[in-house]
Design a protein around this motif. Structure first.
Motif, short mmCIF file in Angstrom:
data_model
loop_
_atom_site.label_atom_id
_atom_site.label_comp_id
_atom_site.label_asym_id
_atom_site.label_seq_id
_atom_site.Cartn_x
_atom_site.Cartn_y
_atom_site.Cartn_z
N GLU A 169 0.81 -1.21 0.00
CA GLU A 169 0.00 0.00 0.00
C GLU A 169 0.84 1.27 0.00
N ASN A 170 1.94 1.27 0.74
CA ASN A 170 2.78 2.45 0.86
C ASN A 170 3.79 2.49 -0.29
N PRO A 171 3.85 3.59 -1.08
CA PRO A 171 4.82 3.66 -2.20
C PRO A 171 6.28 3.65 -1.75
N ASP A 172 6.55 3.95 -0.47
CA ASP A 172 7.93 3.92 0.01
C ASP A 172 8.54 2.53 -0.02
N PHE A 173 7.70 1.51 -0.04
CA PHE A 173 8.17 0.12 -0.05
C PHE A 173 8.26 -0.43 -1.48
N GLN A 174 8.16 0.41 -2.49
CA GLN A 174 8.26 -0.04 -3.88
C GLN A 174 9.67 -0.55 -4.17
N VAL A 175 9.77 -1.70 -4.80
CA VAL A 175 11.07 -2.29 -5.14
C VAL A 175 11.66 -1.52 -6.32
N ASP A 176 12.90 -0.99 -6.14
CA ASP A 176 13.59 -0.25 -7.18
C ASP A 176 14.37 -1.24 -8.05
#
Length: 689
Positions: A490-497
């Motif tokens: 849900e949180n975009p901060d945890f998006q895998v780069d």
């Protein structure tokens, strides 16, 4: 905790349940409590309320704070503190205890009559004194006004030991061959002893003469009862100034008024076992009598049974806690039983929580289920047309309804509701429709963040479900359904780069796999859009079309790793060139500083530069050091970063190194070469072995 109903009286067995052995560690005890439901639900009112093998006697101190118990093996006495609900102390003895008594308000003065004719006195600190009586003792009583101990046993004499003078007094000579029990009335201090001939002799301690003989053997004879032998007296107890209860070896209790030689009432236990204990309960006018098999509570006036307790093991002694409904029993088993009967009285002050517990259990009674009967209410009977059966043997009243035979119930229901088959058929059709709906293609709703990771978890979950279904095992919970990992999707901060160097080096084939998953994500998004517009579910791409694409992945794994390393090196070179261009374009401008009054100017290197460096972030400091050449960043084969720092040298070290370098150069100039002295070999060189 076990609940039993005897004669509509609830009895709570607080010691019922599994007991844990003492040699188990605390860790194993906690593990057993988590695994076993019976161990977890048990109530341990008093900690370690048991004996190693058998418990023989139980008594409560006058102040009600201490409970003392004796048992074997080895012979010992244990004292329990009710305020702490635990064991206070334990003392081992030389021989088994026949009877004991507490002479003080607490445990500070105790007398033990042992099986080897010894009488042992204990004080608060432990063993105090030990003496011996001429014959084997069976019971004793303490006369408080004169401080005399009266011992009865395998003799016709009653031995008197004065504790104030510390010597034996003249014994009382009875007409019996042996005496079994004795007791002293607390009102007028009349001493009574029960003999093996079935008689009770009463003595006055003031004049040391016998004042009366009561023949209980003849009084215990009842019509239509066979007599196997002469009953002896096995229990004796005074109540008040005028009443006395006598128990016989044939299982009968006789209640006497001291002014009459005829019993007021005779109660038979019907087991033929000797009576071991008699207790009086004055608030409800009850007598609590016990043999080795059962504890009975009955009314002193009518003899009507109030309730009874039949434990699993044989009884040795019964102790009633004063002014309460709690009962302790010593059994032929390691565990000593604790019973709580709310009808007898409230719980003691040290366990008042039992009242609240029993009230909650009464508010939420457990419903009893019978397999051969069906519980119906009055309204159900009206719907079935069976109200005319109320009061007949076909209906048994219970609580707010009735129990009816299950076969009769099915017959009547089939007659009253002939369309039951149609309802059953509709229910089956509805279940079949739901099963077919479950077999349709279901659209997977992917989260907004980390869609590729969610799709990967969906695939792994399907594979795991297929394997577990073949092995008939339970499915493990998924990460997607776990609330602990909910924020990750849900949180975009945890998006895998995926563009980071670490991700690309650790996943060399991620490009191909990501392309396949991106195709799947697009297909799922299209299916979701169509499902919102139309209610029908489209068919997705078959999985067989993708199986052939993964065949060449393992072959080009090494080449893909090399390509990734080359790309990373090229990107690093481009970054370095950009930094050099930025440095060349940047122009340095002079900065002026004002020195405060009263301060001396030292240097900018020690103060100004350090302050600037402290204000900068770690990223800016690393870039500055990389430009100066003191920091070198390189990649490892695993995919991580390696930093190499070059420490700065002070001016003194630089001067010393410069002087040493100049000295070495001067020495090289002054040094004369000796190379011309070395002769060069001519021709071939042969070596001899």
């Amino acid at each position: 905790m076990q609940i039993s109903h005897v004669n509509d009286v609830k009895i709570y067995n607080l010691s019922c349940g599994k007991s844990l052995p003492e040699w188990l560690s605390d860790r194993k005890k906690r593990a057993l409590q988590r695994q076993d439901v019976d161990v977890r639900r048990r109530i341990e009112l008093i900690q370690d309320f048991d004996m190693p093998t058998v418990s023989t006697n139980l008594k409560v101190s006058r102040n009600g704070q201490y409970i003392l118990a004796t048992g074997t093996y080895k012979p010992r006495v244990r004292c329990y503190d009710t305020y702490q609900l635990s064991l206070k102390f334990e003392r081992c003895l030389d021989s088994d205890v026949v009877q004991f008594d507490i002479l003080s308000e607490d445990y500070s003065k105790i007398v033990f009559l042992q099986c080897d004719r010894y009488v042992e006195f204990h004080s608060q600190h432990g063993h105090y004194y030990r003496t011996r009586i001429p014959k084997f003792g069976r019971d004793f009583s303490y006369h408080y006004p004169s401080c005399d101990l009266y011992f009865v046993g395998a003799s016709s004499e009653v031995y008197r030991l004065n504790l104030e003078q510390g010597r034996y007094l003249n014994s009382l000579q009875t007409d019996a061959s042996e005496n079994n029990v004795c007791d002293i009335n607390q009102e007028h201090h009349l001493f009574a002893t029960g003999t093996t001939e079935g008689k009770v002799e009463c003595w006055d301690p003031r004049i040391r003469n016998r004042v009366g003989i009561l023949d209980c053997a003849l009084g215990s004879i009842i019509a239509d009862v066979e007599i196997d032998g002469l009953p002896s007296i096995s229990a004796l107890k005074f109540n008040g100034a005028l009443h006395m209860a006598v128990g016989t070896s044939t299982g009968q209790i006789l209640l006497y008024d001291l002014r009459s030689n005829r019993p007021l009432i005779i109660k038979d236990h019907q087991y033929g076992l000797s009576i071991k204990s008699i207790q009086f309960h004055d608030p409800l006018e009850l007598i609590i009598s016990a043999d080795s098999r059962i504890v009975k509570m009955w009314n002193t006036d009518t003899g009507k049974i109030f309730t009874s307790i039949e434990p699993e093991h044989d009884l040795n002694d019964v102790c009633l806690y004063p002014n309460s409904g709690m009962l302790f029993t010593a059994n032929e088993a390691p565990k000593m039983s604790i019973y709580y009967i709310p009808a007898l009285g409230p719980a003691p002050r040290w366990c008042s929580f039992l009242d609240n517990l029993t009230e909650e259990l009464e508010e939420n009674p457990e419903s009893t289920v019978y397999d051969d009967y069906k519980f119906v209410t009055r309204k159900d009977l009206e719907n079935l047309g069976l109200t005319h059966l109320i009061g007949s043997p076909l209906l048994r009243a219970y609580m707010h309804g009735f129990f009816i035979d299950i076969r009769l119930y099915h017959k009547v229901k089939a007659m009253v509701n002939p369309f039951a088959y149609d309802e059953y058929r509709k229910e089956k059709i509805r279940q079949k429709i739901e099963e077919t709906r479950a077999q349709r293609v279901q659209v997977k709703k992917l989260p907004k963040v980390n869609k590729e990771l969610a799709l990967k978890l969906f695939e792994e979950e399907e594979e795991q479900w297929n394997t577990l279904q073949k092995k008939n095992q339970k499915n493990m919970p998924s990460i997607l359904s776990d609330d602990r990992f909910k924020v990750m999707f849900e949180n975009p901060d945890f998006q895998v780069d995926e563009e980071s160097e670490e991700f690309r080096l650790l996943n060399p084939l991620v490009s191909k796999i990501s392309e396949k998953r991106k195709k799947k994500i697009k297909i799922l998004e299209q299916l979701e859009a169509q499902a919102q517009e139309e209610e029908e579910e489209p068919e997705g791409k078959p999985s067989d079309a993708e199986s052939s694409e993964t065949s060449d992945d393992e072959r080009g794994w090494v080449e893909e790793v090399r390509k990734q390393h080359k790309l990373l090196r090229q990107e690093e070179r481009g970054k370095r060139q950009e930094r050099l261009k930025e440095d060349q374009q940047a122009t340095l401008k002079p900065q002026f500083y004002e020195i405060k009054a009263g301060e001396e100017f030292r240097s900018f290197q020690d103060t100004a530069k350090k302050q600037k460096l402290m204000k900068k972030t770690l990223e800016e400091r690393l870039k500055a050091e990389e430009k100066l050449g003191t920091l070198n960043i390189s990649d490892t084969t695993i995919g991580s970063k390696q930093l190499t720092f070059t420490l700065k040298k002070s001016e003194q070290v630089k001067k010393r190194q410069e002087a040493q370098r100049q000295h070495q150069e001067e020495r090289k100039k002054l040094r004369r070469s000796a190379g011309h002295l070395k002769s060069k070999p001519k021709g071939r060189i042969f070596y001899r072995q």
